[in-house]
Enzyme design. Structure first.
Site, PDB file in Angstrom:
ATOM      1  N   GLY A  48       0.835  -1.199   0.000  1.00  0.00           N
ATOM      2  CA  GLY A  48       0.000   0.000   0.000  1.00  0.00           C
ATOM      3  C   GLY A  48       0.864   1.242   0.000  1.00  0.00           C
ATOM      4  CB  SER A  49       1.611   3.773  -1.902  1.00  0.00           C
ATOM      5  OG  SER A  49       2.338   4.961  -2.009  1.00  0.00           O
ATOM      6  CB  SER A  83       0.681  11.804   0.937  1.00  0.00           C
ATOM      7  OG  SER A  83       0.560  11.792   2.357  1.00  0.00           O
ATOM      8  CG  PHE A  84       3.697  11.027   4.925  1.00  0.00           C
ATOM      9  CD1 PHE A  84       4.117  10.268   5.993  1.00  0.00           C
ATOM     10  CD2 PHE A  84       2.432  11.589   4.986  1.00  0.00           C
ATOM     11  CE1 PHE A  84       3.311  10.055   7.091  1.00  0.00           C
ATOM     12  CE2 PHE A  84       1.615  11.392   6.082  1.00  0.00           C
ATOM     13  CZ  PHE A  84       2.053  10.628   7.139  1.00  0.00           C
ATOM     14  CB  VAL A 142       3.401  -0.679   3.591  1.00  0.00           C
ATOM     15  CG1 VAL A 142       3.686  -1.935   4.402  1.00  0.00           C
ATOM     16  CG2 VAL A 142       3.085   0.488   4.514  1.00  0.00           C
ATOM     17  CE  LYS A 186       3.586   2.326   8.317  1.00  0.00           C
ATOM     18  NZ  LYS A 186       2.730   2.903   9.390  1.00  0.00           N
ATOM     19  CG  ASP A 240      -5.836   8.364  10.437  1.00  0.00           C
ATOM     20  OD1 ASP A 240      -7.020   8.628  10.129  1.00  0.00           O
ATOM     21  OD2 ASP A 240      -4.949   8.204   9.580  1.00  0.00           O
TER      22      ASP A 240
END
Length: 424
Positions: free
Chosen positions: A151-152, A154-155, A158, A172, A267
């Protein structure tokens, strides 16, 4: 060769050092000697000033500047006198004579005190917390190959990796071109180092230098809860969904009530809930988490979480407390059993309002249509239990923080519902 611009010697068995005469090739723009058996210093003058570190990876023992992500070359101070060596030797021997007995007494006392101490069930004693190098991570992830990308954002991205021991890990990698990545890396290191719980993602180690920062985490083979809620190729039954949400509630209860100082995740959402091989959930991504001080019940931040899951006071005023996590959890609980995203509604209608308008009589209008498959008397019992879960979720995401229940109560309520569900 003075006009040479492109030289690719990668994937060979070349050994030895890189000749210094190559610094004279002022027109050289591309020079790749990766995956060889070279050793010694990487040149730093002339055309080598602008070359990237990836052109030197997977070699025998290259060293040099830190911008190439290699260890510094050993110094050439080989001319120490025998007198100085003897002085150092006697000094070390003297320290050892004093330090060893003190160390023995210290550990003997610790052993006597800790003999009766209970074992921590969620410790990382089974994981070898060793330092891992940048090159080991490159090998584990096949040079951060896209085929290993999990997964990806903005900053950070993984990747799945496999260490030399055969252990699968999640790596990560933080995008250091963005300032927020540095803060996120430091925050996750701080929290994951101190938190130990079955339902929290476990950190194995980290890798950090001037040009690269990464966390090596426990690999979750079943991906995220978001994958199961968003794709029709995957399905979770009612018991699996309830078990997953109880796991998350237990993790948040620990963060809010089980730590020396309360931790606010900030989050909470399905993509940050990861599932292991037994479908046990683990809360991840502490990049924007906050720690409440002893005299604080809330604090302010300019960092915003994900729209749709963010509590009103957090999004409006930047005011965060443990009740913000409770609100986000409530929205996620609604999403888990309705399979509707909080941001897919138009106008002023929200997921919370859509569910509340249908309770308790029309719960079947909002629940995932594939979820309840029983018939007869059992069907009505399952519908009533789903309605009870929806009520817990709505109590979590009350508009006012004071009107929300806490995670201890959430765990207790959902555990009772689970007992009733198993008895159906």
């Amino acid at each position: 060769m003075v006009g040479l611009e492109f030289l690719d010697l990668s994937y060979n068995n070349i050994s030895g050092i890189i000749p210094m005469t190559l610094e004279k090739l002022q027109n050289l723009k591309y020079f790749n000697v990766s995956i060889n058996k070279l050793y010694g210093e990487i040149l730093s003058r002339g055309p080598f000033k602008n070359l990237l570190s990836k052109f030197f990876i997977y070699n025998e023992a290259l060293c040099g500047s830190s911008r190439f992500s290699v260890p510094p070359c050993p110094s050439s101070s080989k001319h120490r006198s025998n007198r100085k060596r003897l002085l150092v030797l006697f000094l070390l021997l003297g320290i050892a004579l004093v330090f060893v007995p003190i160390t023995f007494v210290f550990f003997w006392i610790r052993y006597r005190r800790g003999k009766r101490a209970p074992q921590q069930p969620d410790s990382l004693s089974s994981i070898t917390r060793k330092t891992i190098s940048y090159y080991e991570l490159l090998q584990a992830t096949e040079a951060l190959s896209e085929s290993n990308l999990i997964g990806s954002r903005s900053f950070r991205s993984v990747y799945k990796g496999v260490l030399r021991s055969g252990t699968a890990v999640a790596v990560k990698v933080f995008n250091l071109q963005l300032d927020v990545a540095f803060k996120s890396f430091d925050t996750e290191c701080e929290f994951l180092r101190s938190l130990r719980r079955r339902n929290l993602i476990k950190v194995i180690t980290s890798c950090s230098n001037l040009d690269f920062k990464a966390l090596v985490l426990e690999y979750m083979p079943n991906g995220s809860l978001d994958k199961y809620l968003c794709s029709h190729n995957y399905f979770l039954n009612i018991r699996q969904r309830l078990s997953i949400m109880i796991d998350v509630a237990c993790a948040l209860e620990y963060l809010h009530h089980g730590c020396a100082l309360p931790v606010i995740h900030c989050d909470v959402k399905p993509s940050n809930v990861l599932l292991d091989e037994d479908m046990v959930s683990h809360v991840s991504d502490f990049g924007i988490s906050k720690l409440l001080g002893e005299d604080d019940c809330d604090l302010y931040t300019k960092t915003l979480a994900t729209l749709g899951y963010i509590a009103p006071e957090y999004g409006r005023d930047g005011l965060v407390s443990t009740k913000c996590d409770v609100y986000s959890y409530g929205i996620m609980l609604l999403e888990t059993f309705t399979r509707r995203k909080p941001n897919e509604f138009e106008g002023d209608l929200t997921l919370k309002q859509w569910v509340s308008y249908s309770l308790p009589e029309a719960v079947m209008d909002v629940v995932d249509s594939n979820l309840v498959t029983s018939t007869g008397n059992r069907f009505q019992k399952e519908i009533n239990l789903v309605a009870s879960m929806m009520k817990v979720a709505l109590d979590c995401c009350a508009e006012s923080p004071a009107g929300r229940i806490n995670m201890k109560d959430v765990v207790g309520m959902l555990q009772k519902i689970k007992v009733q569900l198993l008895a159906c």
